[in-house]
Design a protein around this motif. Structure first.
Motif, PDB file in Angstrom:
ATOM      1  N   SER A 574     -13.335   2.699  -5.935  1.00  0.00           N
ATOM      2  CA  SER A 574     -13.297   1.242  -6.098  1.00  0.00           C
ATOM      3  C   SER A 574     -12.021   0.808  -6.819  1.00  0.00           C
ATOM      4  O   SER A 574     -11.422  -0.224  -6.493  1.00  0.00           O
ATOM      5  N   SER A 575     -11.570   1.611  -7.782  1.00  0.00           N
ATOM      6  CA  SER A 575     -10.316   1.289  -8.479  1.00  0.00           C
ATOM      7  C   SER A 575      -9.129   1.446  -7.537  1.00  0.00           C
ATOM      8  O   SER A 575      -8.183   0.635  -7.558  1.00  0.00           O
ATOM      9  N   LEU A 576      -9.150   2.502  -6.711  1.00  0.00           N
ATOM     10  CA  LEU A 576      -8.068   2.692  -5.731  1.00  0.00           C
ATOM     11  C   LEU A 576      -7.991   1.517  -4.767  1.00  0.00           C
ATOM     12  O   LEU A 576      -6.902   0.995  -4.485  1.00  0.00           O
ATOM     13  N   CYS A 577      -9.144   1.078  -4.268  1.00  0.00           N
ATOM     14  CA  CYS A 577      -9.183  -0.041  -3.311  1.00  0.00           C
ATOM     15  C   CYS A 577      -8.648  -1.329  -3.931  1.00  0.00           C
ATOM     16  O   CYS A 577      -7.860  -2.061  -3.320  1.00  0.00           O
ATOM     17  N   SER A 584      -0.774  -4.901  -2.418  1.00  0.00           N
ATOM     18  CA  SER A 584      -0.520  -5.524  -1.119  1.00  0.00           C
ATOM     19  C   SER A 584      -0.206  -7.005  -1.285  1.00  0.00           C
ATOM     20  O   SER A 584       0.722  -7.534  -0.651  1.00  0.00           O
ATOM     21  N   ARG A 585      -0.963  -7.676  -2.187  1.00  0.00           N
ATOM     22  CA  ARG A 585      -0.713  -9.095  -2.454  1.00  0.00           C
ATOM     23  C   ARG A 585       0.679  -9.284  -3.072  1.00  0.00           C
ATOM     24  O   ARG A 585       1.385 -10.240  -2.749  1.00  0.00           O
ATOM     25  N   ASP A 595       5.935  -1.318  -3.405  1.00  0.00           N
ATOM     26  CA  ASP A 595       4.525  -1.719  -3.461  1.00  0.00           C
ATOM     27  C   ASP A 595       3.810  -1.318  -2.181  1.00  0.00           C
ATOM     28  O   ASP A 595       2.686  -0.789  -2.215  1.00  0.00           O
ATOM     29  N   LEU A 596       4.467  -1.553  -1.024  1.00  0.00           N
ATOM     30  CA  LEU A 596       3.845  -1.215   0.255  1.00  0.00           C
ATOM     31  C   LEU A 596       3.700   0.297   0.404  1.00  0.00           C
ATOM     32  O   LEU A 596       2.679   0.786   0.906  1.00  0.00           O
ATOM     33  N   GLU A 597       4.731   1.028  -0.042  1.00  0.00           N
ATOM     34  CA  GLU A 597       4.656   2.487   0.006  1.00  0.00           C
ATOM     35  C   GLU A 597       3.458   3.004  -0.812  1.00  0.00           C
ATOM     36  O   GLU A 597       2.711   3.881  -0.389  1.00  0.00           O
ATOM     37  N   GLU A 598       3.264   2.390  -2.011  1.00  0.00           N
ATOM     38  CA  GLU A 598       2.162   2.824  -2.880  1.00  0.00           C
ATOM     39  C   GLU A 598       0.807   2.477  -2.260  1.00  0.00           C
ATOM     40  O   GLU A 598      -0.148   3.250  -2.378  1.00  0.00           O
ATOM     41  N   VAL A 599       0.756   1.313  -1.581  1.00  0.00           N
ATOM     42  CA  VAL A 599      -0.490   0.917  -0.914  1.00  0.00           C
ATOM     43  C   VAL A 599      -0.873   1.965   0.119  1.00  0.00           C
ATOM     44  O   VAL A 599      -2.032   2.395   0.208  1.00  0.00           O
TER      45      VAL A 599
END
Length: 602
Positions: A574-577, A584-585, A595-599
Motif C-alpha cells: 500500500s505504501s509502494l502504491c 506520478s502526480r 520521478d517517472l523512472e521511480e514510478v
C-alpha cells in the motif's frame, strides 16, 4: 504430683482410679460430687496437654452431670454453666457441629444473666459469649451476631481499665469485628474506629510482646482497605511498613506467615500501580511465590495467592514483554480457577483475568484457540456479573475487544454486531468521570467505523466521529492513549471526506494526523501507519487544492513509511502504491524524468 512434676503417667493413673471410684460412688453418694469434679479436673488437664477429642467428649458428658448436680440458685450453678459452654465451644472447634456452638451460646447467655454488672466474672463470660457469636457469624454470616459481638465487646472493654492485662486483647478483638462490619456495611466510621483501636492496641503490645504480630497484621489490613477507599498514599506506606514489621516477627513455620507474605505482596503491587517502581512489583512476585509454598494444594487460601500472583506476572509482562511471565500467569490462572467452584464469589474475577491473559497471548501468537477460549470465559464471567454487578463493565469491555478482534480475523458480521451491542452496554455503565470511559468510547467508535466499512450506513460513521471527539476530551495532551484516538479520528474524518467531500473534514484529519505522528516517536510500532495516513490525506488535499507543498510532504512521508515497512511487511504494497501515485502526480506537474523512472521501478 502431676501438677508438680508434669508426669503424664501420673495423670493417666489418676483418671483411671477416679473412673473406678465413680463407679463405686453412684449419684446420691456423699462423695460422688467431689469425685466427679476431680475427674473433670484431670480430664480437662489431659485435654489441654494432648488435645484428644475423646477426653472432650467425656468432659461434656460429665459437665452435664455436674450441671444437674448444681441447679439454679446453687452457688456453683453459674460456674457449671460457664464450664459446660466452654467445653461445647471447644468441641465445636474440633468437630464443627453447629449444635455445639448454638448450645454454647445459649448457656453463656444464661450465665451472663446470673453475672450482672460489676460481677467479678462477668467480663470472662462476656468474652466467651462474644467469641462464640463471632465464630457463628464467620460460619453463618448473620449480621445480628456481629452487631451483638460488637455490643458485648464494647461492654467488656469498659470493664477493663487502663493497665488491665486483658485490655490489649479486648481492643484488638473489637477492632477486628468493626473491620468485619465495615466489609458488610461499608460505614467508614467503623474502619476509622478499628484503625484507632489497633493503634491503641499496638501501644499495649510493644516490640517483644507475643501478640504484637497479629495486631500489626490487622492494622495493615485496615490501612490497606482505607487506602483502597480513599486513595491516601500515607495509608499504603504505613500498611507496607507495618506489614514488613509483622513479617519479621513470623519466623519460618509460623501458621500466619503465609497470610503476612500475601498481604505485604498485595500492598507492594498496589504501590507499583501508583508509583510504577519495578522493585515493588519484583518484590511482590517474590513474596507471592514464598506464600504459595506455604499454601500447597489443598490449602484453603491457595486460590487468592494464585490470583494475585497471576495479576503481578501479567502486569510485569505488560511492562517488560517477557513471554515466560504471560505463560506462567495463564498457568496459575487456570490453577486458581479450578479451585473456585460454581458459586464461589471470586469465580467471576478469576474467569475474567484468565480470559484477559489468553487474549494477550493471542495478540502475541495469533493462536485462534486462545481467542476462542477467552471469549468463552468472558461469556461465563458475564453470567456471574449480571446487570447491577460492580464489575460487569470491564467484562463487557473485554468481551467487546475479543469479539472485535475475531471479526477482524474471520470477518463474521455477528461478532461485530455483538461487539457493538456489548460496547454500548459497557459505555452506559461508565458514567462521566469513570477512568475507563475514554477507552470504552474509543472501542465502540472503532467498531462502528468497521461496521460502516461493511454496510456504508452514514449514521455509524457520524456516531463514531462523535464518540471519538468525546474520547479525545478524556485523553488530553499527555494522556498515554491520546495517539490511537487521534489516529482513529483521522481515519473516520478522512473517510467522511471521501463520502461527502467536506473540506473541513480533510483539514481536521490532517491536523489530527500531525498531532498523532508527533506522539509516535522513532521505534513506535504504529509510526509507519501514522506516516502513511497523513501522507494519504496530504495527497487528497493536493488533488483538491494543487498546493505542491502538500504533494512534496506526502512523498517525503511515504518514503519514511516505506523504511518502516521493509520487504515482507504486510503493508508495504500500500505504501509502494501510494508513493508511486504521488510521484506520478509530481511528474505530471514538473515532467521530471527521475520521478517517472521511480514510478516504473516501484
Amino acid at each position: 504430683r502431676f501438677e508438680e512434676q508434669a508426669e503424664v503417667r501420673d495423670l493417666e493413673e489418676a483418671i483411671q482410679l477416679l473412673r473406678a471410684a465413680l463407679e463405686l460412688r453412684p449419684p446420691g453418694h456423699k462423695w460422688w460430687s467431689s469425685t466427679l469434679r476431680e475427674l473433670i479436673l484431670c480430664l480437662s488437664s489431659r485435654y489441654k496437654s494432648q488435645g484428644e477429642v475423646n477426653d472432650l467428649e467425656e468432659l461434656v458428658t460429665l459437665r452435664r452431670a455436674e450441671l444437674e448436680l448444681y441447679p439454679r440458685g446453687h452457688s456453683d450453678h453459674v460456674a457449671s454453666l460457664h464450664n459446660l459452654a466452654c467445653d461445647l465451644s471447644r468441641r465445636y472447634s474440633k468437630t464443627t457441629a453447629i449444635r455445639d456452638l448454638e448450645e454454647s451460646i445459649e448457656l453463656h447467655r444464661a450465665a451472663l444473666e446470673l453475672r450482672p454488672s460489676r460481677h467479678r466474672d462477668r467480663s470472662s463470660t462476656l468474652g466467651e459469649l462474644t467469641l462464640c457469636l463471632s465464630t457463628r457469624y464467620d460460619r453463618l454470616g448473620m449480621v445480628t451476631d456481629l452487631e451483638e459481638v460488637i455490643e458485648f465487646e464494647r461492654a467488656a472493654l469498659m470493664l477493663l481499665t487502663q493497665g488491665h492485662p486483658s485490655r490489649g486483647e479486648s481492643l484488638h478483638k473489637l477492632a477486628c469485628n468493626l473491620r468485619k462490619r465495615f466489609v458488610k456495611q461499608a460505614a467508614m466510621q467503623d474502619l476509622e474506629e478499628a484503625i484507632e483501636l489497633l493503634h491503641a492496641t499496638l501501644e499495649l503490645r510493644p516490640p517483644g510482646h507475643r501478640d504484637r504480630s497479629p495486631t500489626l497484621d490487622e492494622l495493615t489490613l485496615c490501612l490497606s482497605t482505607r487506602h483502597d477507599k480513599l486513595g491516601m498514599a500515607a495509608d499504603l506506606e504505613e500498611a507496607i511498613e507495618f506489614g514488613r514489621a509483622a513479617l519479621k516477627l513470623l519466623t519460618q513455620g509460623h501458621p500466619s506467615r503465609g497470610e503476612s507474605l500475601h498481604n505485604l505482596a498485595c500492598n507492594l503491587r498496589k504501590r507499583f500501580v501508583k508509583q510504577a517502581a519495578m522493585q515493588d512489583l519484583e518484590e511482590a512476585i517474590e513474596l507471592h511465590r514464598a506464600a504459595l509454598e506455604l499454601r500447597p494444594p489443598g490449602h484453603r487460601d491457595r486460590s487468592p495467592t494464585l490470583d494475585e500472583l497471576t495479576l503481578c506476572l501479567s502486569t510485569r509482562h505488560d511492562k517488560l514483554g517477557m513471554v515466560a511471565d504471560l505463560e506462567e500467569a495463564i498457568e496459575f490462572g487456570r490453577a486458581a480457577l479450578m479451585l473456585l467452584t460454581q458459586g464461589h464469589p471470586s469465580r467471576g474475577e478469576s474467569l475474567h483475568k484468565l480470559a484477559c491473559n489468553l487474549r494477550r497471548r493471542f495478540v502475541e501468537r495469533t493462536a485462534m484457540q486462545d481467542l476462542e477460549e477467552a471469549i468463552e470465559l468472558h461469556r461465563a464471567a458475564l453470567e456471574l456479573r449480571p446487570p447491577g454487578h460492580r464489575d460487569r463493565s470491564p467484562t463487557l469491555d473485554e468481551l467487546t475487544l475479543c469479539l472485535s478482534i475475531r471479526h477482524d480475523k474471520l470477518g463474521m458480521v455477528a461478532d461485530l454486531e455483538e461487539a457493538i451491542e456489548f460496547g454500548r452496554a459497557a459505555l452506559k455503565l461508565l458514567t462521566q468521570g469513570h477512568p475507563s470511559r475514554g477507552e470504552s468510547l474509543h472501542n465502540l467508535a472503532c467498531n462502528l467505523r468497521k461496521r460502516f466499512v461493511k454496510q456504508a450506513a452514514m449514521q455509524d460513521l457520524e456516531e463514531a466521529i462523535e464518540l471519538l471527539h468525546a474520547a479525545l476530551e478524556l485523553r488530553p495532551p499527555g494522556h498515554r492513549d491520546r495517539s490511537p484516538t487521534l489516529d482513529e479520528l483521522t481515519l473516520c474524518l478522512s473517510t467522511r471526506h471521501d463520502k461527502l467531500g467536506m473540506v473541513a473534514d480533510l483539514e481536521e484529519a490532517i491536523e489530527f494526523g500531525r498531532a498523532a505522528l508527533m506522539l509516535l516517536t522513532q521505534g513506535h510500532p504504529s509510526r509507519g501507519e501514522s506516516l502513511h495516513k497523513l501522507a494519504c490525506n496530504l495527497r487528497r488535499r493536493f488533488v483538491e487544492r494543487t498546493a505542491m507543498q502538500d504533494l512534496e510532504e506526502a512523498i517525503e512521508l511515504h518514503r519514511a513509511a516505506l523504511e518502516l515497512r521493509p520487504i515482507g511487511h504486510p503493508d508495504r504494497s500500500s505504501s509502494l502504491c501510494e508513493l508511486a501515485f504521488c510521484l506520478s502526480r509530481r511528474h505530471d506537474k514538473h515532467r521530471v524524468v527521475e520521478d517517472l523512472e521511480e514510478v516504473v521501478t516501484l
